[in-house]
Structure formats: structure tokens, C-alpha cells
Design a protein around this motif. Structure first.
Motif, PDB file in Angstrom:
ATOM      1  N   GLU A   1       9.107 -41.454 -50.361  1.00  0.00           N
ATOM      2  CA  GLU A   1       8.340 -42.481 -51.079  1.00  0.00           C
ATOM      3  C   GLU A   1       8.561 -42.387 -52.582  1.00  0.00           C
ATOM      4  N   ILE A   2       8.753 -41.171 -53.086  1.00  0.00           N
ATOM      5  CA  ILE A   2       9.036 -41.008 -54.517  1.00  0.00           C
ATOM      6  C   ILE A   2      10.411 -41.572 -54.836  1.00  0.00           C
ATOM      7  N   LEU A   3      11.402 -41.219 -54.021  1.00  0.00           N
ATOM      8  CA  LEU A   3      12.770 -41.708 -54.261  1.00  0.00           C
ATOM      9  C   LEU A   3      12.860 -43.224 -54.115  1.00  0.00           C
ATOM     10  N   GLU A   4      12.128 -43.788 -53.177  1.00  0.00           N
ATOM     11  CA  GLU A   4      12.192 -45.238 -52.933  1.00  0.00           C
ATOM     12  C   GLU A   4      11.715 -46.042 -54.133  1.00  0.00           C
ATOM     13  N   ASN A   5      10.856 -45.455 -54.954  1.00  0.00           N
ATOM     14  CA  ASN A   5      10.298 -46.187 -56.087  1.00  0.00           C
ATOM     15  C   ASN A   5      10.996 -45.890 -57.410  1.00  0.00           C
ATOM     16  N   ASN A   6      12.024 -45.072 -57.364  1.00  0.00           N
ATOM     17  CA  ASN A   6      12.798 -44.781 -58.570  1.00  0.00           C
ATOM     18  C   ASN A   6      14.023 -45.682 -58.638  1.00  0.00           C
ATOM     19  N   PHE A   7      14.677 -45.689 -59.787  1.00  0.00           N
ATOM     20  CA  PHE A   7      15.945 -46.424 -59.920  1.00  0.00           C
ATOM     21  C   PHE A   7      16.840 -45.725 -60.935  1.00  0.00           C
ATOM     22  N   THR A   8      18.108 -46.080 -60.907  1.00  0.00           N
ATOM     23  CA  THR A   8      19.132 -45.502 -61.785  1.00  0.00           C
ATOM     24  C   THR A   8      19.865 -46.624 -62.501  1.00  0.00           C
ATOM     25  N   ILE A   9      20.207 -46.394 -63.767  1.00  0.00           N
ATOM     26  CA  ILE A   9      21.074 -47.325 -64.506  1.00  0.00           C
ATOM     27  C   ILE A   9      22.307 -46.549 -64.943  1.00  0.00           C
ATOM     28  N   ARG A  10      23.477 -47.124 -64.659  1.00  0.00           N
ATOM     29  CA  ARG A  10      24.751 -46.521 -65.041  1.00  0.00           C
ATOM     30  C   ARG A  10      25.417 -47.419 -66.092  1.00  0.00           C
ATOM     31  N   ILE A  11      25.683 -46.854 -67.245  1.00  0.00           N
ATOM     32  CA  ILE A  11      26.280 -47.592 -68.369  1.00  0.00           C
ATOM     33  C   ILE A  11      27.767 -47.257 -68.417  1.00  0.00           C
ATOM     34  N   HIS A  12      28.601 -48.279 -68.374  1.00  0.00           N
ATOM     35  CA  HIS A  12      30.050 -48.077 -68.277  1.00  0.00           C
ATOM     36  C   HIS A  12      30.708 -48.199 -69.645  1.00  0.00           C
ATOM     37  N   ILE A  13      31.231 -47.075 -70.092  1.00  0.00           N
ATOM     38  CA  ILE A  13      31.878 -47.008 -71.401  1.00  0.00           C
ATOM     39  C   ILE A  13      33.340 -47.429 -71.294  1.00  0.00           C
ATOM     40  N   ASP A  14      33.896 -47.383 -70.093  1.00  0.00           N
ATOM     41  CA  ASP A  14      35.267 -47.853 -69.835  1.00  0.00           C
ATOM     42  C   ASP A  14      35.247 -48.855 -68.693  1.00  0.00           C
ATOM     43  N   LYS A  15      36.265 -49.686 -68.654  1.00  0.00           N
ATOM     44  CA  LYS A  15      36.454 -50.581 -67.506  1.00  0.00           C
ATOM     45  C   LYS A  15      36.656 -49.715 -66.269  1.00  0.00           C
ATOM     46  N   THR A  16      35.938 -50.028 -65.218  1.00  0.00           N
ATOM     47  CA  THR A  16      35.976 -49.207 -64.009  1.00  0.00           C
ATOM     48  C   THR A  16      36.433 -50.052 -62.828  1.00  0.00           C
ATOM     49  N   THR A  17      37.521 -49.631 -62.187  1.00  0.00           N
ATOM     50  CA  THR A  17      38.086 -50.365 -61.059  1.00  0.00           C
ATOM     51  C   THR A  17      38.250 -49.425 -59.865  1.00  0.00           C
ATOM     52  N   LYS A  18      38.719 -49.983 -58.764  1.00  0.00           N
ATOM     53  CA  LYS A  18      38.950 -49.166 -57.563  1.00  0.00           C
ATOM     54  C   LYS A  18      40.005 -48.096 -57.823  1.00  0.00           C
ATOM     55  N   ASP A  19      40.818 -48.273 -58.879  1.00  0.00           N
ATOM     56  CA  ASP A  19      41.910 -47.338 -59.160  1.00  0.00           C
ATOM     57  C   ASP A  19      41.510 -46.182 -60.068  1.00  0.00           C
ATOM     58  N   ASN A  20      40.339 -46.262 -60.708  1.00  0.00           N
ATOM     59  CA  ASN A  20      39.911 -45.098 -61.503  1.00  0.00           C
ATOM     60  C   ASN A  20      38.495 -44.648 -61.156  1.00  0.00           C
ATOM     61  N   GLY A  21      38.182 -44.735 -59.870  1.00  0.00           N
ATOM     62  CA  GLY A  21      36.979 -44.090 -59.367  1.00  0.00           C
ATOM     63  C   GLY A  21      35.717 -44.907 -59.406  1.00  0.00           C
ATOM     64  N   ALA A  22      35.836 -46.243 -59.346  1.00  0.00           N
ATOM     65  CA  ALA A  22      34.624 -47.071 -59.270  1.00  0.00           C
ATOM     66  C   ALA A  22      33.788 -46.647 -58.057  1.00  0.00           C
ATOM     67  N   LEU A  23      32.472 -46.743 -58.196  1.00  0.00           N
ATOM     68  CA  LEU A  23      31.610 -46.405 -57.065  1.00  0.00           C
ATOM     69  C   LEU A  23      31.865 -47.349 -55.894  1.00  0.00           C
ATOM     70  N   LYS A  24      31.848 -46.769 -54.702  1.00  0.00           N
ATOM     71  CA  LYS A  24      31.775 -47.555 -53.469  1.00  0.00           C
ATOM     72  C   LYS A  24      30.356 -47.391 -52.949  1.00  0.00           C
ATOM     73  N   VAL A  25      29.781 -48.461 -52.435  1.00  0.00           N
ATOM     74  CA  VAL A  25      28.418 -48.366 -51.908  1.00  0.00           C
ATOM     75  C   VAL A  25      28.353 -49.020 -50.532  1.00  0.00           C
ATOM     76  N   ILE A  26      27.376 -48.599 -49.746  1.00  0.00           N
ATOM     77  CA  ILE A  26      27.071 -49.251 -48.474  1.00  0.00           C
ATOM     78  C   ILE A  26      25.854 -50.144 -48.712  1.00  0.00           C
ATOM     79  N   ASN A  27      26.101 -51.452 -48.727  1.00  0.00           N
ATOM     80  CA  ASN A  27      25.047 -52.411 -49.050  1.00  0.00           C
ATOM     81  C   ASN A  27      23.813 -52.201 -48.164  1.00  0.00           C
TER      82      ASN A  27
END
Length: 239
Positions: free
Chosen positions: A138-164
Motif C-alpha cells: 500500500e505504501i509503494l502503490e501510493n508513491n511515484f518516481t520521476i526520471r529526468i533525461h539529460i541525454d536522448k535515450t533510445t532502445k540502443d543506449n539502454g532506454a527503459l523497457k516496461v510492462i504496461n
């Protein structure tokens, strides 16, 4: 700018062109100035595949005025409400030739100030005098994260993959996800863009293959009081 429907249904949202080129260059300058003089600092971790600064907002507090501009304050207020504070932050620098990869996982632990026996607080660890623990979902469900991208991020340099929508399934072992019927998204993000995500969203990243650097500032937020006198060890209230 309301992304709450997408965040709640998919577990994440991407907003490009969030920071100006000038704001990003200022962040880079502040980080580089600090890192040149702190190679022995225990919160600075360096290998050929990854450079990381833990407790980033405490190590380089000068960055906070640029990170928490009116844009970001408005995004947090309109999508999550008032009263949120920083609970954890990390700066990641994945170099051009990095072989660092991260398998699919959920972010299940929080940083706290001490170890106390509390019901449903499990899997305690301590590294460099920093305690971490898995709290109730319940604690984790109510938290959130923001990731700020200082470089362009693509599938070729480690962009996050997520399961929707995987954040909606609670705490799961990865083998209990039915990958055949899940939707995977590669989160490619422009320089200066941000990604908002829920901690229970399954995410991973691949090795870098295009010789392009990837720098990200990862900040976690909560507005919850922990029980029995336990405190968030990196808690920082936003102005």
C-alpha cells in the motif's frame, strides 16, 4: 497537464521537451563540478559500465532549483496532489560503451533511517550505513518516481523497457507474469524529457549498443508517514 489517467492505467507517462536546453546544461555543469572533486565519496559509485551518485539531492542540492521549476511543481500538484516530498534520488551515468543491463524488476524497497521490527516490513538490508526495507504494498502503490533525461535515450543506449499496467498486479515474482499476453513498451525519451512511473511497474534496460551516453536523474516521492517512529532517511520537503 494531466497525465493521471495514463499513469494510473499504464503505470507510466512520458513528457518530452520538459526542460529547456539551458536548464539541462546548467544541471550538467553542476553535476560535473561536483563529481570532479568527490571521487572518494562513498555515495559516488564508479565502474566502467556505470557511474552513480546516491542521495543525489543531498549531494548536489544546488540542482534542486533547476529540477523543481514551475513546470515540475505543476505536474506533481495536478497529477498527484499536495504534500509530496523526496524520499530517494540517484543520478545514473551509463557511459558510451556500457555493458550494464538491468533485468525486469519492481522497485520494492525504500530508504529508512534505522531498523525496527514492524509487521509487514520485510527484507531488510544495510549498505554503507543506509537501511533499506520492503514496506507493505500500500505504501509503494501510493508513491511515484520521476526520471529526468539529460541525454536522448533510445532502445540502443539502454532506454527503459516496461510492462504496461504491471503496477496494478501488486508485488509479483517475475515468473508469475504472463509475458505472452503482456504489452511491452520501450520508453524512448528526448534530451530534457521526463518519465513518470509507479514503483510497482516492471521495468528493465538493455546494454548500450550505439556508443551514446545515457544520464538520468531518478527521484522518488511519497507523502506517507511511516509507522512506529520509522523515518524516510532521505526525506526532503519541497518548497
Amino acid at each position: 497537464m494531466n497525465y493521471s489517467t495514463k499513469i494510473n492505467s499504464e503505470g507510466f507517462a512520458i513528457i518530452n521537451n520538459f526542460y529547456t536546453e539551458n536548464e539541462i546544461e546548467k544541471l550538467i555543469s553542476l553535476i560535473e563540478n561536483k563529481t570532479e572533486n568527490n571521487s572518494e565519496n562513498s555515495t559516488f559509485r564508479k565502474s566502467q559500465d556505470l557511474f552513480a551518485i546516491r542521495q543525489f539531492h543531498k549531494e548536489i542540492p544546488e540542482t534542486l532549483n533547476f529540477i523543481f521549476n514551475e513546470n515540475l511543481k505543476q505536474i506533481i500538484d495536478s497529477n498527484f496532489g499536495k504534500g509530496f516530498f523526496i524520499t530517494k534520488s540517484i543520478y545514473f551515468d551509463k557511459p558510451e560503451k556500457s555493458n550494464w543491463f538491468v533485468a525486469y524488476h519492481q522497485d520494492l524497497t525504500i530508504s529508512v533511517d534505522k531498523k525496527i521490527d514492524i509487521e509487514n516490513f520485510e527484507n531488510w538490508t544495510v549498505k554503507q550505513n543506509q537501511y533499506a526495507v520492503q514496506p507493505p504494498k500500500e505504501i509503494l502503490e501510493n508513491n511515484f518516481t520521476i526520471r529526468i533525461h539529460i541525454d536522448k535515450t533510445t532502445k540502443d543506449n539502454g532506454a527503459l523497457k516496461v510492462i504496461n499496467n504491471s503496477h496494478s498486479k501488486g508485488i509479483l515474482r517475475i515468473e508469475n507474469l504472463d509475458f505472452e499476453n503482456e504489452v511491452e513498451t520501450i520508453c524512448e525519451i528526448e534530451k530534457g524529457g521526463i518519465m513518470i512511473m509507479k514503483p510497482l511497474l516492471f521495468h528493465a534496460s538493455n546494454k548500450t549498443t550505439n556508443n551514446e551516453r545515457r544520464r538520468v536523474i531518478h527521484i522518488e516521492f511519497s507523502k506517507q508517514q511511516l509507522p512506529n517512529g520509522l523515518e524516510w532517511s532521505e526525506k526532503t520537503i519541497l518548497n
